[in-house]
Design an enzyme around this catalytic site. Structure first.
Site, mmCIF file in Angstrom:
data_model
loop_
_atom_site.group_PDB
_atom_site.id
_atom_site.type_symbol
_atom_site.label_atom_id
_atom_site.label_comp_id
_atom_site.label_asym_id
_atom_site.label_seq_id
_atom_site.Cartn_x
_atom_site.Cartn_y
_atom_site.Cartn_z
ATOM 1 N N PHE A 300 0.967 -1.090 -0.047
ATOM 2 C CA PHE A 300 -0.074 -0.037 -0.191
ATOM 3 C C PHE A 300 1.035 1.160 0.075
ATOM 4 C CE2 PHE A 300 -1.820 3.684 2.034
ATOM 5 C CZ PHE A 300 -3.294 3.539 1.426
ATOM 6 N N GLU A 301 0.711 2.104 -0.891
ATOM 7 C CA GLU A 301 1.781 3.302 -1.101
ATOM 8 C C GLU A 301 1.103 4.447 -1.805
ATOM 9 O OE1 GLU A 301 6.258 2.842 -1.607
ATOM 10 O OE2 GLU A 301 5.344 2.670 -3.388
ATOM 11 N N ILE A 302 0.699 5.556 -1.291
ATOM 12 C CA ILE A 302 0.111 6.810 -2.095
ATOM 13 C C ILE A 302 1.365 7.830 -2.021
ATOM 14 C CG2 ILE A 302 -1.656 8.431 -2.108
ATOM 15 C CD1 ILE A 302 -3.295 6.282 -0.652
#
Length: 414
Positions: A300-302
């Site tokens: 999960f990476e924004i």
């Protein structure tokens, strides 16, 4: 061409039209008296509690340096960010990014549907899929049918998914065998190493990403537990956030034995890349002498694509790549990204999305704050939450940044 109507049905149609007109008149009168839109069914009253699309939210904890209690304030709307509470005129240039194979199709259907139902149906952001071979028509047809934004399908250049010329392949093969014998997870896998190297240094260079400023990485078989009722990308842009995460964790030391010393060599040669208010204290417990293995779990990476496109990270990745640790060891993209974010960004440019419920086996992120969980219709139990567990690094993240933790967080810590 008009629809064909049998002669015997015409009298009935007149009756139905009369009934229909009467119904519309009655419904319109009711809506006028009750302040309701006949088109949407939503209240048009000025006292409505509905929140319009485009409203900006500040999801940062309230910080009071003089308050050592565990009180926690959840700030609903930051009027300084959007003083007139107007919908944004222009959507952020952002996209979802998924690295997948054709065989991952059915593992992606649930995550895509969850993201669409809980977030993207309101914003219609694009989705970029990348593969080391061409996507088949079934993959394209099925995924595009579920996504409200544009879908794009790209092939990874061979040089980004192969062993580079400077790698001693015999040495790399022996290293994989040894790690497999030692029981290191994915220790014997060459494809896994290609993935880690690609996610570390090449995904953001793919031409399909050129038009975007931000991305959100989504993987197969993950779950999203909660509604996301604000534009996450707009939040990142308005608050000058460059990297966002949900789960942090300690890396397996056997996979990155020389990563930190290699990083120190790079910083010694390029000290100008260190951010003034960097977060070294998150990734090192001894002022940089050693790495404590804390990293943001990058499944999960924004993040801002400019973080990776910039000179500091580009030179850092190239330096690591030439050292060969992606093949001689098993350097993961998560510690590589995390070390770079901690050193090259100021600490206030990194954000923990504690309101986003998420699962990637075997760990859950489930908001422990009841109000957040109920308002966002979270389908998870805080008893499953990994955030405050001992192997997580998120408590350290909050401590070094002097952020107050959610009310009652100790109940779920061990």
């Amino acid at each position: 061409m008009g629809a064909y109507v049998p002669a015997g049905s015409r009298n009935k149609n007149r009756l139905y039209r009369t009934i229909g007109i009467s119904t519309i008149l009655i419904t319109t009168l009711y809506c006028l008296l009750n302040g309701t839109s006949i088109l949407s069914g939503q209240s048009t009253s000025l006292n409505s509690n509905k929140i319009s699309r485009g409203t900006s939210f500040d999801f940062s904890p309230y910080i009071n340096e003089n308050d050592n209690s565990e009180n926690y304030k959840f700030v609903r709307i930051n009027e300084n960010l959007n003083p007139n509470n107007k919908p944004y005129e222009k959507k952020v240039k952002a996209t979802f990014v998924t690295l997948a194979r054709n065989s991952d199709l059915h593992g992606l259907l649930e995550p895509i549907k969850a993201i669409e139902d809980r977030f993207n149906k309101n914003f219609h952001y694009d989705w970029v899929f990348l593969n080391d071979v061409e996507f088949d028509e079934d993959f394209k047809r099925i995924t595009s049918s579920l996504i409200s934004g544009n879908t794009k399908y790209g092939v990874i250049p061979k040089e980004h998914w192969s062993v580079p010329s400077w790698i001693d392949e015999e040495k790399a093969t022996n290293a994989r065998k040894k790690m497999e014998e030692d029981g290191v997870i994915y220790g014997g896998s060459l494809p896994y190493r290609h993935m880690c190297r690609f996610e570390s240094g090449f995904f953001y260079r793919h031409p399909l990403l050129d038009e975007y400023e931000y991305y959100w990485r989504i993987e197969p078989d993950v779950k999203f537990h909660c509604d996301i009722n604000y534009d996450i990308f707009q939040f990142m842009k308005d608050n000058n956030k460059k990297y966002g995460f949900t789960i942090s964790i300690h890396e397996y030391e056997a996979t990155i034995k020389t990563l930190w010393n290699t990083t120190l060599e790079f910083i010694d040669k390029n000290p100008e890349f260190l951010a003034k208010d960097n977060m070294l204290d998150f990734i090192s417990d001894d002022d940089g002498t050693s790495y404590n293995n804390c990293h943001f779990w990058s499944n999960f990476e924004i993040a801002s694509l400019d973080l990776w496109r910039g000179e500091a990270y580009s030179k850092y990745f190239d330096y690591l790549d030439k050292k060969g640790g992606f093949f001689y060891e098993r350097w993961g993209d998560a510690p590589v990204h995390s070390i770079a974010a901690a050193l090259f960004l100021n600490r206030d440019e990194i954000h923990h999305f504690y309101d986003v419920g998420y699962y990637h086996g075997p760990f859950h992120a489930c908001p422990v704050d009841d109000q957040i969980r109920f308002e966002n219709r979270c389908a998870c139990s805080p008893n499953q939450d990994f955030t405050w567990q001992g192997f997580s690094c998120t408590t350290k993240y909050y401590n070094v940044n002097r952020l107050q933790k959610p009310h009652g967080w100790q109940k779920y810590a061990n």
